[in-house]
Design a protein around this motif. Sequence first.
Motif, PDB file in Angstrom:
ATOM      1  N   VAL A   1      31.855  11.858   5.247  1.00 49.25           N
ATOM      2  CA  VAL A   1      32.711  10.698   4.995  1.00 49.25           C
ATOM      3  C   VAL A   1      32.818  10.419   3.490  1.00 49.25           C
ATOM      4  CG1 VAL A   1      32.953   8.206   5.384  1.00 49.25           C
ATOM      5  CG2 VAL A   1      32.157   9.688   7.243  1.00 49.25           C
ATOM      6  N   LEU A   2      31.744  10.677   2.770  1.00 50.60           N
ATOM      7  CA  LEU A   2      31.725  10.304   1.348  1.00 50.60           C
ATOM      8  C   LEU A   2      32.421  11.356   0.488  1.00 50.60           C
ATOM      9  CD1 LEU A   2      28.066   8.978   0.957  1.00 50.60           C
ATOM     10  CD2 LEU A   2      30.109   7.790   1.761  1.00 50.60           C
ATOM     11  N   PRO A   3      33.262  10.922  -0.443  1.00 45.99           N
ATOM     12  CA  PRO A   3      33.972  11.895  -1.294  1.00 45.99           C
ATOM     13  C   PRO A   3      33.097  12.476  -2.397  1.00 45.99           C
ATOM     14  CG  PRO A   3      34.644   9.652  -1.859  1.00 45.99           C
ATOM     15  CD  PRO A   3      33.692   9.538  -0.705  1.00 45.99           C
ATOM     16  N   PHE A   4      31.950  11.874  -2.648  1.00 48.20           N
ATOM     17  CA  PHE A   4      31.074  12.351  -3.726  1.00 48.20           C
ATOM     18  C   PHE A   4      29.627  12.392  -3.214  1.00 48.20           C
ATOM     19  CE2 PHE A   4      34.710  10.244  -5.669  1.00 48.20           C
ATOM     20  CZ  PHE A   4      35.157  11.226  -6.543  1.00 48.20           C
ATOM     21  N   GLU A   5      28.845  13.234  -3.882  1.00 54.66           N
ATOM     22  CA  GLU A   5      27.458  13.416  -3.460  1.00 54.66           C
ATOM     23  C   GLU A   5      26.581  12.222  -3.853  1.00 54.66           C
ATOM     24  OE1 GLU A   5      25.722  16.978  -5.140  1.00 54.66           O
ATOM     25  OE2 GLU A   5      23.728  16.405  -4.429  1.00 54.66           O
ATOM     26  N   VAL A   6      25.643  11.917  -2.986  1.00 50.48           N
ATOM     27  CA  VAL A   6      24.646  10.887  -3.284  1.00 50.48           C
ATOM     28  C   VAL A   6      23.352  11.597  -3.676  1.00 50.48           C
ATOM     29  CG1 VAL A   6      23.366   8.924  -2.365  1.00 50.48           C
ATOM     30  CG2 VAL A   6      25.707   9.353  -1.590  1.00 50.48           C
ATOM     31  N   VAL A   7      22.733  11.142  -4.755  1.00 49.74           N
ATOM     32  CA  VAL A   7      21.516  11.778  -5.258  1.00 49.74           C
ATOM     33  C   VAL A   7      20.333  10.820  -5.092  1.00 49.74           C
ATOM     34  CG1 VAL A   7      20.401  12.787  -7.300  1.00 49.74           C
ATOM     35  CG2 VAL A   7      22.881  13.058  -6.954  1.00 49.74           C
ATOM     36  N   TRP A   8      19.314  11.295  -4.412  1.00 48.88           N
ATOM     37  CA  TRP A   8      18.119  10.474  -4.176  1.00 48.88           C
ATOM     38  C   TRP A   8      17.312  10.318  -5.466  1.00 48.88           C
ATOM     39  CZ3 TRP A   8      12.813  11.170  -4.646  1.00 48.88           C
ATOM     40  CH2 TRP A   8      12.007  10.220  -3.998  1.00 48.88           C
ATOM     41  N   LYS A   9      16.832   9.107  -5.700  1.00 45.89           N
ATOM     42  CA  LYS A   9      15.956   8.859  -6.855  1.00 45.89           C
ATOM     43  C   LYS A   9      14.654   8.232  -6.366  1.00 45.89           C
ATOM     44  CE  LYS A   9      18.472  10.483 -10.025  1.00 45.89           C
ATOM     45  NZ  LYS A   9      18.006  11.476 -11.005  1.00 45.89           N
ATOM     46  N   PRO A  10      13.559   8.477  -7.077  1.00 46.59           N
ATOM     47  CA  PRO A  10      12.258   7.922  -6.658  1.00 46.59           C
ATOM     48  C   PRO A  10      12.298   6.394  -6.545  1.00 46.59           C
ATOM     49  CG  PRO A  10      11.966   9.544  -8.403  1.00 46.59           C
ATOM     50  CD  PRO A  10      13.436   9.317  -8.270  1.00 46.59           C
ATOM     51  N   THR A  11      11.544   5.874  -5.601  1.00 47.96           N
ATOM     52  CA  THR A  11      11.512   4.431  -5.323  1.00 47.96           C
ATOM     53  C   THR A  11      11.186   3.625  -6.591  1.00 47.96           C
ATOM     54  OG1 THR A  11      10.664   5.049  -3.155  1.00 47.96           O
ATOM     55  CG2 THR A  11      10.550   2.710  -3.746  1.00 47.96           C
ATOM     56  N   LEU A  12      11.925   2.565  -6.766  1.00 46.11           N
ATOM     57  CA  LEU A  12      11.776   1.747  -7.969  1.00 46.11           C
ATOM     58  C   LEU A  12      10.863   0.555  -7.679  1.00 46.11           C
ATOM     59  CD1 LEU A  12      15.486   1.747  -9.226  1.00 46.11           C
ATOM     60  CD2 LEU A  12      13.613   3.260  -9.900  1.00 46.11           C
ATOM     61  N   ILE A  13       9.706   0.562  -8.329  1.00 42.99           N
ATOM     62  CA  ILE A  13       8.784  -0.548  -8.083  1.00 42.99           C
ATOM     63  C   ILE A  13       8.307  -1.230  -9.357  1.00 42.99           C
ATOM     64  CG2 ILE A  13       7.909   0.163  -5.800  1.00 42.99           C
ATOM     65  CD1 ILE A  13       5.589   1.516  -7.209  1.00 42.99           C
ATOM     66  N   THR A  14       8.619  -0.669 -10.502  1.00 43.62           N
ATOM     67  CA  THR A  14       8.147  -1.331 -11.731  1.00 43.62           C
ATOM     68  C   THR A  14       9.304  -1.547 -12.698  1.00 43.62           C
ATOM     69  OG1 THR A  14       7.731   0.719 -12.919  1.00 43.62           O
ATOM     70  CG2 THR A  14       5.897  -0.154 -11.601  1.00 43.62           C
TER      71      THR A  14
ATOM     72  N   GLY B   1       0.793  -1.229   0.000  1.00 43.80           N
ATOM     73  CA  GLY B   1       0.000   0.000   0.000  1.00 43.80           C
ATOM     74  C   GLY B   1       0.822   1.275   0.000  1.00 43.80           C
ATOM     75  N   ASP B   2       0.090   2.383  -0.211  1.00 45.59           N
ATOM     76  CA  ASP B   2       0.727   3.696  -0.362  1.00 45.59           C
ATOM     77  C   ASP B   2       1.422   4.170   0.902  1.00 45.59           C
ATOM     78  OD1 ASP B   2      -0.058   3.731  -2.916  1.00 45.59           O
ATOM     79  OD2 ASP B   2      -1.780   5.066  -2.627  1.00 45.59           O
ATOM     80  N   GLU B   3       0.834   3.855   2.041  1.00 42.33           N
ATOM     81  CA  GLU B   3       1.421   4.301   3.313  1.00 42.33           C
ATOM     82  C   GLU B   3       2.827   3.703   3.480  1.00 42.33           C
ATOM     83  OE1 GLU B   3       0.889   6.513   5.319  1.00 42.33           O
ATOM     84  OE2 GLU B   3       2.010   5.952   7.114  1.00 42.33           O
ATOM     85  N   CYS B   4       2.925   2.436   3.133  1.00 46.64           N
ATOM     86  CA  CYS B   4       4.228   1.779   3.210  1.00 46.64           C
ATOM     87  C   CYS B   4       5.208   2.448   2.244  1.00 46.64           C
ATOM     88  CB  CYS B   4       4.069   0.291   2.894  1.00 46.64           C
ATOM     89  SG  CYS B   4       5.647  -0.571   2.847  1.00 46.64           S
ATOM     90  N   LEU B   5       4.777   2.702   1.020  1.00 48.68           N
ATOM     91  CA  LEU B   5       5.658   3.327   0.017  1.00 48.68           C
ATOM     92  C   LEU B   5       6.068   4.744   0.428  1.00 48.68           C
ATOM     93  CD1 LEU B   5       4.164   2.079  -3.361  1.00 48.68           C
ATOM     94  CD2 LEU B   5       6.448   1.602  -2.426  1.00 48.68           C
ATOM     95  N   ARG B   6       5.141   5.437   1.100  1.00 48.83           N
ATOM     96  CA  ARG B   6       5.481   6.781   1.579  1.00 48.83           C
ATOM     97  C   ARG B   6       6.627   6.699   2.599  1.00 48.83           C
ATOM     98  NH1 ARG B   6       4.937   9.810   5.534  1.00 48.83           N
ATOM     99  NH2 ARG B   6       3.708   8.378   6.806  1.00 48.83           N
ATOM    100  N   LYS B   7       6.539   5.708   3.463  1.00 50.03           N
ATOM    101  CA  LYS B   7       7.594   5.543   4.470  1.00 50.03           C
ATOM    102  C   LYS B   7       8.915   5.099   3.822  1.00 50.03           C
ATOM    103  CE  LYS B   7       5.123   4.763   8.754  1.00 50.03           C
ATOM    104  NZ  LYS B   7       4.588   3.672   9.601  1.00 50.03           N
ATOM    105  N   VAL B   8       8.816   4.252   2.831  1.00 49.67           N
ATOM    106  CA  VAL B   8      10.035   3.820   2.116  1.00 49.67           C
ATOM    107  C   VAL B   8      10.769   5.039   1.557  1.00 49.67           C
ATOM    108  CG1 VAL B   8      10.884   2.597   0.068  1.00 49.67           C
ATOM    109  CG2 VAL B   8       9.197   1.493   1.551  1.00 49.67           C
ATOM    110  N   ALA B   9       9.980   5.912   0.905  1.00 47.49           N
ATOM    111  CA  ALA B   9      10.587   7.111   0.305  1.00 47.49           C
ATOM    112  C   ALA B   9      11.168   8.022   1.388  1.00 47.49           C
ATOM    113  CB  ALA B   9       9.545   7.857  -0.525  1.00 47.49           C
ATOM    114  N   GLU B  10      10.434   8.137   2.494  1.00 48.88           N
ATOM    115  CA  GLU B  10      10.892   8.986   3.589  1.00 48.88           C
ATOM    116  C   GLU B  10      12.217   8.452   4.155  1.00 48.88           C
ATOM    117  OE1 GLU B  10       7.855   9.551   6.655  1.00 48.88           O
ATOM    118  OE2 GLU B  10       9.490   9.663   8.122  1.00 48.88           O
TER     119      GLU B  10
END
Length: 499
Positions: A43-56, A20-29
Amino acid sequence: MTTAKSYKFWFCTGSQDLYGDECLRKVAEHSHIIVEELNKSGVLPFEVVWKPTLITNELIRKTFNEANADDECAGVITWMHTFSPAKSWILGLKEYRKPLCHLHTQFNEEIPYDTIDMDFMNENQSAHGGREYGHLVTRMGIERKVIAGYWADRKVQERLASWMRTAVGIMESSHIRVCRVADNMRNVAVTEGDKVEAQIKFGWEIDAYPVNEIAEYVQDVKQGDINALVDEYYDKYDIILDGRDPEEFRRHVAVQAGIEIGFEKFLEEKNYQAIVTHFGDLGSLQQLPGLAIQRLMEKGYGFGGEGDWKTAAMVRLMKIMTSGIKDAKGTSFMEDYTYNLVPGKEGVLEAHMLEVCPTVADGKVSIRVCPLSMGDREDPARLIFTSKTGPAVATSLVDLGDRFRLIINEVECKKVEKPMPKLPVGTAFWTPKPDLTTGAEAWILAGGAHHTAFSYDLTAEQMCDWADAMGIEAVCIDGDTTIRTLKNELRWNQMYFRK
Ligand code: MN
């Protein structure tokens, strides 16, 4: 000159819509928080970029192809927050061509004993989802890094940081171009190799030039530029005259300044990041490039002596992988020269005729002008120093005829017991792991060269991961090495890598 792009790494979270959506909302959060905290960690030498949750299937495929096309993206970090049916990943992974990391972590560190219920378990099941995804990546035979542990743990972050440098090495390898001044030294076997195969495997371009073509650039350097650079040398380094006339000494140093400027112009114009020379083929150059090559290495150029293009490319690669490290201890071309075999004090004295990079120097660096026992040119100026102590890696890339093998030895750098006032070269001294006897026997059995690409700032794990990503054999000689197991490993590898 050392430059790696301001690369970024994409953070892709796997899930599904079953809960369900509530679970996916928490995953993204959760993934948002992890990305933010990783970037804030320092600690990381390079930036990490967030991408939308992959489900399909469609989104996974699209995301990986966008990562392929994005010049700034040096790799994708994947995390399976929940269960993500791995068939959805097949097409995306099949088309993906950049470094891949599987961060096997979960959002919460501790089981919430008092409140845990089935909803929580379904939402937070990395232990489950990571295995489904890992199975598929293994089945597809895709090379990737797996890092398990709690994401906020500094050790996990440090492992992610060191993988990022490996990933940049994988990305940047294909940008390495080696300028060969003259050919490999006559009759020497280990510095030879298949340049076409090196371009196929590593992306390296290796071109030869007649020495006088680059020597013309040296002759064209303006006297004013030479004088300015010599002044810079005299400001920066100690001068050890050894009783020579100061004017005559300065003239010898000026020859190297001309070589540094001329060579660098040549390399810049023709877009080379590594160079090899040969003491027996110097054309109209007055001196073997010594101080000049040391300075170019310090700026980030790769170098190999006697035409050794494989080591030159490896030195450049390792310079790129270590670029921007705070308090870096140095990366250099090295040569195994002579042993100290006294029990309890065993080690190898490392140097070259002249060309050791001053980034590895401990303390003051001096200039001396001394005769070269080989070749037929005037006494070359060179930088002399001793090197830092501590753990490091020495690597040797060899061509076995049917394949490349990267040999990686963990070494412990030490100070020699006494000064060596009559030795006018930059030196290092190390004891190979697990000990000199086993380390030297293992190195020789593995076919390692006398030239190495050496760094205090990289680990055997990083170099092995790089070799794995390049699809070549890696042989690591470390504290766990025994001759019996190493010999078997070499035999098994021969089966595995045989075409
Ligand atoms: Mn050599």
